[in-house]
Design a protein around this motif. Structure first.
Motif, mmCIF file in Angstrom:
data_model
loop_
_atom_site.group_PDB
_atom_site.id
_atom_site.type_symbol
_atom_site.label_atom_id
_atom_site.label_comp_id
_atom_site.label_asym_id
_atom_site.label_seq_id
_atom_site.Cartn_x
_atom_site.Cartn_y
_atom_site.Cartn_z
ATOM 1 N N HIS A 186 0.855 -1.188 0.097
ATOM 2 C CA HIS A 186 -0.080 -0.002 0.003
ATOM 3 C C HIS A 186 1.032 1.290 0.165
ATOM 4 O O HIS A 186 1.829 1.502 0.854
ATOM 5 C CB HIS A 186 -1.051 -0.052 1.123
ATOM 6 C CG HIS A 186 -2.077 -1.015 1.413
ATOM 7 N ND1 HIS A 186 -3.133 -1.102 0.468
ATOM 8 C CD2 HIS A 186 -1.698 -2.259 1.789
ATOM 9 C CE1 HIS A 186 -3.707 -2.216 0.769
ATOM 10 N NE2 HIS A 186 -2.914 -2.862 1.771
ATOM 11 N N GLN A 187 0.519 1.927 -0.932
ATOM 12 C CA GLN A 187 1.341 3.462 -1.087
ATOM 13 C C GLN A 187 0.455 4.330 -0.014
ATOM 14 O O GLN A 187 -0.517 5.110 -0.393
ATOM 15 C CB GLN A 187 1.500 3.848 -2.330
ATOM 16 C CG GLN A 187 2.140 2.907 -3.237
ATOM 17 C CD GLN A 187 3.607 2.657 -3.034
ATOM 18 O OE1 GLN A 187 4.094 3.527 -2.247
ATOM 19 N NE2 GLN A 187 3.977 1.275 -3.028
ATOM 20 N N THR A 188 0.697 4.457 1.121
ATOM 21 C CA THR A 188 -0.053 5.387 1.977
ATOM 22 C C THR A 188 0.853 5.788 3.198
ATOM 23 O O THR A 188 1.938 5.719 3.284
ATOM 24 C CB THR A 188 -1.004 4.392 2.659
ATOM 25 O OG1 THR A 188 -2.031 5.249 3.395
ATOM 26 C CG2 THR A 188 -0.677 3.301 3.561
ATOM 27 N N THR A 189 0.186 6.488 4.243
ATOM 28 C CA THR A 189 0.961 7.141 5.257
ATOM 29 C C THR A 189 0.908 6.041 6.541
ATOM 30 O O THR A 189 0.249 5.202 6.657
ATOM 31 C CB THR A 189 0.128 8.176 5.777
ATOM 32 O OG1 THR A 189 -1.034 7.882 6.225
ATOM 33 C CG2 THR A 189 0.184 9.377 4.565
ATOM 34 N N LEU A 190 2.044 6.045 7.393
ATOM 35 C CA LEU A 190 2.347 5.686 8.469
ATOM 36 C C LEU A 190 2.436 6.500 9.548
ATOM 37 O O LEU A 190 3.438 7.261 9.426
ATOM 38 C CB LEU A 190 3.251 4.440 8.573
ATOM 39 C CG LEU A 190 2.881 3.273 7.828
ATOM 40 C CD1 LEU A 190 4.321 2.527 7.650
ATOM 41 C CD2 LEU A 190 2.169 2.174 8.382
ATOM 42 N N LYS A 191 1.754 6.544 10.840
ATOM 43 C CA LYS A 191 2.142 7.238 12.024
ATOM 44 C C LYS A 191 2.072 6.482 13.121
ATOM 45 O O LYS A 191 0.947 5.971 13.697
ATOM 46 C CB LYS A 191 1.076 8.567 12.046
ATOM 47 C CG LYS A 191 0.964 9.387 10.756
ATOM 48 C CD LYS A 191 -0.148 10.583 10.812
ATOM 49 C CE LYS A 191 -0.247 11.366 9.839
ATOM 50 N NZ LYS A 191 -1.295 12.562 9.985
ATOM 51 N N THR A 241 6.085 6.662 11.514
ATOM 52 C CA THR A 241 6.845 5.922 10.398
ATOM 53 C C THR A 241 7.561 4.798 11.066
ATOM 54 O O THR A 241 7.795 4.579 12.183
ATOM 55 C CB THR A 241 7.885 6.678 9.678
ATOM 56 O OG1 THR A 241 8.747 7.192 10.631
ATOM 57 C CG2 THR A 241 7.016 7.936 9.244
ATOM 58 N N LYS A 242 8.041 3.511 10.138
ATOM 59 C CA LYS A 242 8.702 2.702 10.820
ATOM 60 C C LYS A 242 10.090 3.049 11.287
ATOM 61 O O LYS A 242 10.717 2.675 12.136
ATOM 62 C CB LYS A 242 8.874 1.628 9.456
ATOM 63 C CG LYS A 242 7.716 1.006 8.860
ATOM 64 C CD LYS A 242 7.846 0.143 7.755
ATOM 65 C CE LYS A 242 6.830 -0.271 7.042
ATOM 66 N NZ LYS A 242 6.896 -0.722 5.498
ATOM 67 N N GLU A 252 10.857 5.884 12.566
ATOM 68 C CA GLU A 252 10.597 6.602 13.853
ATOM 69 C C GLU A 252 10.526 5.583 14.935
ATOM 70 O O GLU A 252 10.824 5.649 16.015
ATOM 71 C CB GLU A 252 9.211 7.437 13.928
ATOM 72 C CG GLU A 252 9.652 8.683 13.358
ATOM 73 C CD GLU A 252 8.216 9.546 12.738
ATOM 74 O OE1 GLU A 252 8.404 10.954 12.580
ATOM 75 O OE2 GLU A 252 7.325 8.982 12.974
ATOM 76 N N GLU A 299 -0.331 3.955 13.108
ATOM 77 C CA GLU A 299 -1.803 4.076 12.176
ATOM 78 C C GLU A 299 -1.516 4.018 10.773
ATOM 79 O O GLU A 299 -0.711 4.800 10.159
ATOM 80 C CB GLU A 299 -2.339 5.320 12.673
ATOM 81 C CG GLU A 299 -2.882 5.356 14.106
ATOM 82 C CD GLU A 299 -4.043 4.334 14.470
ATOM 83 O OE1 GLU A 299 -4.789 4.072 13.468
ATOM 84 O OE2 GLU A 299 -3.932 3.780 15.562
ATOM 85 N N HIS A 300 -2.137 2.900 10.023
ATOM 86 C CA HIS A 300 -1.813 2.745 8.740
ATOM 87 C C HIS A 300 -3.029 3.355 7.975
ATOM 88 O O HIS A 300 -4.155 3.126 8.345
ATOM 89 C CB HIS A 300 -1.609 1.156 8.357
ATOM 90 C CG HIS A 300 -1.270 0.882 7.036
ATOM 91 N ND1 HIS A 300 -2.243 0.875 6.040
ATOM 92 C CD2 HIS A 300 -0.221 0.384 6.510
ATOM 93 C CE1 HIS A 300 -1.457 0.571 4.892
ATOM 94 N NE2 HIS A 300 -0.288 0.154 5.110
ATOM 95 N N GLY A 301 -2.760 4.048 7.022
ATOM 96 C CA GLY A 301 -3.851 5.035 6.254
ATOM 97 C C GLY A 301 -4.865 3.948 5.616
ATOM 98 O O GLY A 301 -5.941 4.342 5.341
#
Length: 209
Positions: free
Chosen positions: A5-10, A12-13, A15, A91-93
């Protein structure tokens, strides 16, 4: 094949790993790491539930960059009796809350890594769906690998030991290397340091009892 998935992670890995790596006995730094992605590959879960990524990250906080091999699993719910192996949550987008674990303690990753060593599955590209990673190589001179119920970290890496004494050694701190003569199996691959230098070495070595 797993879908990337081309999305956001909060967070990040990187981090998550910035906080987690200094807690490992094999971490070479003496402070907060400055991490960049250097390479890696994936394996697929036959059930399609667990994400598996074998990351290579480079720490540039010291005088010279140090590359680390970090197998991770991503789950949609906590893994039972694995609190000590939790790297963190994200949190995966697309997928929502994900629990990231040190893959050495995840039975799904260990089963698929054994399948990779035996030649029953192929390493997948870290960033592209349905694509084999041609740079990952493996060798095995046995028939079937045993289970590795014991996991031990020391200042050199991670050792997984089977009941019969067979040892699977993960090379957490990476560098150019060939498989030792006594090895009965290995996994090798390549990564890129921040200065653009391409290196190839061992990710894991299998030794007999």
């Amino acid at each position: 094949m797993a879908v990337i998935h081309q999305t956001t992670l909060k967070p990040t890995k990187l981090e998550l790993l910035t906080a987690w790596l200094p807690t490992r006995p094999w971490y070479r730094g003496d402070g907060v790491p400055n991490l960049v992605k250097a390479g890696g590959f994936r394996l697929d879960d036959p059930q399609g539930e667990v994400g598996m990524e074998f990351m290579v990250v480079a720490d540039t906080s010291g005088a010279r960059p140090v590359a680390y091999f970090v197998p991770l699993t991503y789950r949609g719910a906590p893994l039972d009796e694995a609190e000590d192996a939790l790297v963190g949550t994200m949190e995966h987008g697309v997928l929502g809350r994900r629990w990231a674990y040190d893959g050495c303690h995840d039975p799904v990753l260990l089963a698929q890594f054994a399948a990779l060593i035996e030649g029953r599955v192929q390493a997948q590209d870290q960033n592209v769906s349905d694509t084999v990673d041609q740079e990952v190589s493996r060798a095995f001179s046995g028939d079937v690998l045993p289970r590795f119920p014991t996991v031990w970290n020391d200042d050199e890496g991670t050792e997984l030991k089977a009941a019969d004494g067979t040892v699977l050694r993960l090379q957490r701190v990476l560098g150019p290397a060939d498989a030792p003569e006594e090895a009965i199996g290995h996994v090798a691959g390549a990564w890129t340091l921040p200065d653009g230098v391409r290196e190839r070495g061992l990710f894991a070595v299998l030794r007999p009892a």
